[in-house]
Design a protein around this motif. Structure first.
Motif, short mmCIF file in Angstrom:
data_model
loop_
_atom_site.label_atom_id
_atom_site.label_comp_id
_atom_site.label_asym_id
_atom_site.label_seq_id
_atom_site.Cartn_x
_atom_site.Cartn_y
_atom_site.Cartn_z
N LEU A 33 14.01 -26.09 -60.01
CA LEU A 33 13.95 -27.28 -59.06
C LEU A 33 15.24 -28.52 -59.49
O LEU A 33 15.84 -29.07 -58.42
CB LEU A 33 12.81 -28.26 -59.32
N SER A 34 15.90 -27.90 -60.38
CA SER A 34 17.87 -28.81 -60.64
C SER A 34 17.81 -27.67 -62.05
O SER A 34 17.21 -26.71 -63.24
CB SER A 34 17.01 -29.53 -61.74
N HIS A 35 19.26 -27.85 -62.53
CA HIS A 35 19.87 -26.95 -62.70
C HIS A 35 20.35 -27.60 -63.57
O HIS A 35 22.09 -26.87 -64.14
CB HIS A 35 20.78 -25.82 -61.95
N ARG A 36 20.74 -28.26 -64.25
CA ARG A 36 20.66 -29.67 -64.49
C ARG A 36 20.80 -29.05 -66.40
O ARG A 36 20.16 -29.04 -66.34
CB ARG A 36 20.72 -30.80 -64.87
N LEU A 37 21.38 -29.54 -67.59
CA LEU A 37 21.70 -28.60 -68.83
C LEU A 37 20.06 -28.91 -69.48
O LEU A 37 19.94 -27.73 -70.35
CB LEU A 37 22.81 -29.09 -69.76
N ASN A 38 19.85 -29.64 -69.45
CA ASN A 38 18.29 -30.57 -69.38
C ASN A 38 17.13 -29.98 -69.76
O ASN A 38 16.18 -29.23 -70.72
CB ASN A 38 18.16 -32.29 -69.91
N LEU A 39 17.43 -29.85 -68.21
CA LEU A 39 16.36 -29.56 -67.41
C LEU A 39 16.02 -27.30 -67.95
O LEU A 39 14.71 -26.95 -68.24
CB LEU A 39 16.13 -29.71 -66.65
N ILE A 40 17.50 -26.72 -67.89
CA ILE A 40 16.96 -25.98 -67.84
C ILE A 40 16.80 -25.30 -69.66
O ILE A 40 16.10 -24.74 -69.80
CB ILE A 40 18.92 -24.97 -67.96
N GLU A 84 46.40 -19.48 -71.99
CA GLU A 84 45.46 -18.24 -71.26
C GLU A 84 44.14 -17.85 -72.16
O GLU A 84 43.80 -17.02 -73.03
CB GLU A 84 46.74 -16.94 -71.55
N LEU A 85 43.34 -17.99 -70.75
CA LEU A 85 41.88 -17.26 -71.12
C LEU A 85 41.57 -17.64 -69.77
O LEU A 85 41.76 -17.80 -68.49
CB LEU A 85 41.05 -18.48 -71.87
N THR A 86 39.78 -17.66 -69.47
CA THR A 86 38.99 -16.57 -68.15
C THR A 86 37.71 -17.92 -68.67
O THR A 86 37.27 -17.67 -69.82
CB THR A 86 39.42 -15.26 -68.20
N TYR A 87 37.32 -18.24 -67.98
CA TYR A 87 36.51 -18.92 -68.22
C TYR A 87 34.54 -18.62 -66.74
O TYR A 87 35.49 -18.63 -65.95
CB TYR A 87 36.45 -20.32 -67.76
N LEU A 88 33.62 -19.08 -67.45
CA LEU A 88 32.67 -19.26 -66.36
C LEU A 88 32.12 -20.39 -66.38
O LEU A 88 32.76 -21.01 -67.00
CB LEU A 88 31.70 -17.97 -66.99
N CYS A 89 31.24 -20.63 -65.28
CA CYS A 89 30.65 -21.79 -65.18
C CYS A 89 28.71 -21.26 -65.14
O CYS A 89 28.67 -20.50 -64.48
CB CYS A 89 31.02 -22.85 -63.41
N SER A 90 28.64 -21.97 -66.28
CA SER A 90 26.47 -22.18 -66.59
C SER A 90 25.89 -22.21 -65.54
O SER A 90 25.41 -21.85 -65.19
CB SER A 90 26.69 -22.26 -68.10
N LEU A 91 26.45 -23.61 -65.23
CA LEU A 91 25.81 -24.17 -63.83
C LEU A 91 25.92 -23.26 -62.87
O LEU A 91 24.50 -23.42 -61.93
CB LEU A 91 26.76 -25.36 -63.77
N LYS A 92 26.74 -22.53 -62.44
CA LYS A 92 26.73 -21.65 -60.98
C LYS A 92 25.80 -20.47 -61.40
O LYS A 92 25.73 -19.96 -60.56
CB LYS A 92 28.45 -21.17 -60.43
N MET A 93 26.10 -19.87 -62.32
CA MET A 93 25.67 -18.87 -62.65
C MET A 93 24.05 -19.14 -62.94
O MET A 93 23.26 -18.18 -63.01
CB MET A 93 25.73 -18.54 -64.21
N ALA A 94 23.64 -20.09 -63.59
CA ALA A 94 21.93 -20.57 -63.19
C ALA A 94 21.79 -20.64 -61.67
O ALA A 94 20.59 -20.31 -61.73
CB ALA A 94 21.43 -21.98 -63.47
N GLN A 95 22.03 -21.64 -60.94
CA GLN A 95 22.07 -21.64 -59.91
C GLN A 95 21.95 -19.94 -58.89
O GLN A 95 20.88 -19.84 -58.24
CB GLN A 95 23.11 -22.05 -58.54
N ARG A 96 22.36 -19.27 -59.15
CA ARG A 96 22.79 -18.15 -58.83
C ARG A 96 21.32 -17.03 -58.87
O ARG A 96 20.31 -16.36 -58.46
CB ARG A 96 23.88 -17.04 -58.54
N ILE A 97 20.87 -17.16 -60.83
CA ILE A 97 20.62 -16.29 -61.45
C ILE A 97 18.92 -16.62 -61.40
O ILE A 97 17.73 -15.99 -61.10
CB ILE A 97 21.10 -15.71 -63.11
N TRP A 98 18.33 -18.46 -61.80
CA TRP A 98 17.14 -18.92 -61.39
C TRP A 98 17.54 -20.05 -60.32
O TRP A 98 16.68 -21.18 -60.60
CB TRP A 98 17.18 -19.79 -62.07
#
Length: 216
Positions: free
Chosen positions: A146-153, A128-142
């Motif tokens: 040019l890319s939101h891949r983890l290594n480029l972030i 039982e838990l909630t979760y977030l997607c940091s990829l979707k968050m990065a796309q919205r915030i930044w």
């Protein structure tokens, strides 16, 4: 003191409230193209705006079939996991941490499909838990990245790490989420969704709901 029951044992309401504030980044690596083939998991705990703990565990997949492509990505071979515990034993170690936590993963659709497929393989119920997607968050915030891949972030934030090592991926995911919280002036990572039009995903014992972002 009254509280909910877990396994027949009363859990104080204070414990439940504290659990709800926990945020843990998670990352899986898999042995092959099957989502139920987790071979490692990385976890990073976020507390008071910083990463306070990072753990990694190797996992012995039920089917010890490792594809060359996956080995090339993460470097984990069958001999590295032959003495490791299987998925249920590994994840049971962190059961108390997961209870009531907000989890976060980069491209969470992948990591949570691995988690769910592995639980299904062993006929276990979902936590039982909630979760977030940091990829979707990065796309919205930044959006200007040019890319939101983890290594480029990580490169943009000046973070050095070994990509596709589960522990390091989880730690960088957590660090990036902390920076995103600062960018939108959220008091904590779990407060970001309400500021960017995100609906957190959920796992329950019987269901799965994806993490989504409002259009526009």
């Amino acid at each position: 003191m009254r509280g909910r029951k877990r396994g027949g044992i009363p859990v104080p309401e204070e414990t439940i409230r504290v659990a709800a504030l926990k945020t843990i980044a998670i990352d899986f690596e898999t042995a092959n193209e099957q989502r139920g083939s987790a071979c490692s998991v990385g976890l990073a705990w976020i507390e008071d705006g910083r990463v306070t703990r990072v753990e990694e565990r190797l996992i012995r997949p039920r089917d010890m079939r490792f594809s060359g492509m996956n080995i090339a990505i993460h470097g984990i071979r069958p001999e590295h996991v032959e003495d490791a515990p299987e998925f249920p034993e590994v994840m049971d170690e962190f059961e108390e941490d997961f209870c009531g936590a907000t989890m976060i993963a980069h491209n969470a659709a992948f990591d949570f499909s691995v988690w769910r497929a592995s639980l299904d393989l062993y006929r276990q119920s979902y936590p039982e838990l909630t979760y977030l997607c940091s990829l979707k968050m990065a796309q919205r915030i930044w959006p200007h990245f040019l890319s939101h891949r983890l290594n480029l972030i990580a490169e943009h934030l000046g973070l050095r790490f070994v990509h596709h090592n589960a522990a390091e991926d989880a730690a960088v995911c957590a660090a990036a989420a902390i920076e995103m919280a600062r960018a939108v002036k959220a008091h904590a990572v779990h407060a970001i969704p309400s500021l960017i039009g995100m609906t957190p995903g959920r796992l329950t014992a019987r269901a799965y709901e994806p993490c989504t972002c409002r259009k526009g």
